[in-house]
Design an enzyme around this catalytic site. Sequence first.
Site, PDB file in Angstrom:
ATOM      1  N   GLY A 123       0.978  -1.239  -0.158  1.00 35.67           N
ATOM      2  CA  GLY A 123      -0.050   0.146   0.069  1.00 35.67           C
ATOM      3  C   GLY A 123       0.848   1.204  -0.066  1.00 35.67           C
ATOM      4  CB  THR A 125      -0.535   4.395  -5.171  1.00 37.36           C
ATOM      5  OG1 THR A 125       0.621   3.960  -5.890  1.00 37.36           O
ATOM      6  CG2 THR A 125      -1.344   5.592  -5.961  1.00 37.36           C
ATOM      7  N   GLY A 339      -6.232  -5.199 -38.443  1.00 37.00           N
ATOM      8  CA  GLY A 339      -7.490  -4.736 -39.183  1.00 37.00           C
ATOM      9  C   GLY A 339      -8.496  -4.662 -38.450  1.00 37.00           C
ATOM     10  CD  GLU A 363       6.221  -2.411  -9.394  1.00 37.12           C
ATOM     11  OE1 GLU A 363       7.337  -2.197  -9.283  1.00 37.12           O
ATOM     12  OE2 GLU A 363       5.594  -3.304  -9.507  1.00 37.12           O
ATOM     13  CB  SER A 366       6.757   7.127 -19.595  1.00 34.54           C
ATOM     14  OG  SER A 366       6.406   5.784 -19.914  1.00 34.54           O
ATOM     15  CD  GLU A 367       5.124  11.176 -18.281  1.00 41.79           C
ATOM     16  OE1 GLU A 367       4.359  11.211 -19.352  1.00 41.79           O
ATOM     17  OE2 GLU A 367       4.819  10.137 -17.745  1.00 41.79           O
TER      18      GLU A 367
END
Length: 382
Positions: A123, A125, A339, A363, A366-367
């Site tokens: 726990g 976030t 398609g 986790e 990207s930043e």
Amino acid sequence: MFELSAEHEAFRKSVRDFAEREVAPHVAQWDREHHFPVDVVHAMGELGLFGLVVPEQYGGADGDFTSLCIAIEELGRVDQSIGITLEAGVGLGINPILTYGTEEQKQRWLPDLVAGRALAGFGLTEPEAGSDAGATKTRAVLDGDEWVINGAKAFITNSGTDITSLVTVTARTGADEISAIVVPSGTPGFVVEPAYDKLGWHISDTHGLTFDDCRVPEANLLGNRGDGFRQFLAVLDDGRIAISALAVGLAQACLDHSVRYAKERQTFGTPIGSRQAVAFSLSDLAVSVEAARLLTYKAAWLKDAGRPSAQIKQAAAIAKLYSSEAAVSATRVATQVFGGNGFMEEFPVARFYRDAKILEIGEGTSEVQRMLIARGLGLPVR
């Protein structure tokens, strides 16, 4: 030339056989029904997957981190939800207790977690503390010989299954300190909120958690008081390599399905794979899969070799950034190759498309990875 050992490749085959036999035939239905297959978790435990990096004294195999990445990749190649169940079960459930727990805590919790009889969550976030995990608002106050916990957590994996035994929670135990505390499932004041209605990872268990005057023994402190922030940063470093392996599995699946489809699907009398637009697209995808895999297993090798933590941290961030973004791109390529069929849930690439995006978020976004990489380069980025 880099290559995995014969033992690693034999292990890869055993996990792949398991995934194709026990998971693949059922995964579409489980995904539709948002069903968490406890029996598969038990089977994964019997196969030894949860104990790969755990010492034998706690029921584990005392193996290497590379083996764990192989298992996650192969499960993720069939289904991302099953892959993340293993990744979180080990990296976020077992690892904090194994690394920072007392001997009593290890003896109490690890055997069932290693055997797949139980799962654990982590726990970290919160509704207002994601990438900025230092903004944690959950509090734990020592009252006699008990911690009294109040607060809320968000997006916690493996936190509400029928076999979840505990969640390790980060909480403020002082004005400027964050600590980690083990909260057993069923503790009064510990409420598991209803499961999220997610875009993807429909088979994975994910809940919000609420703590309302939740009391646990003082002895449930994990490691030293005030070390929680440092602990979860280290946990996330390992987790980023494992998430990278999960992304490699997804990208490889997209390549496998697309190549097969491009050989079979015909337009204007010839397979679509004979068209340069499709062939070149899949060639580029093959390159990105190979690059992602090499970055992932280099990072795993650095960890297994005991290289300096700063070197592992940098390699983990690079692998996670590249592999997760490559996986998202792979799903776009696969859907395009298929398609109209790629937009239909009866084809697995549609599920992969939904599952991929979270890889760029969980986790560490990207930043955040770019920020860590820049810091590793010596840049004063904030």
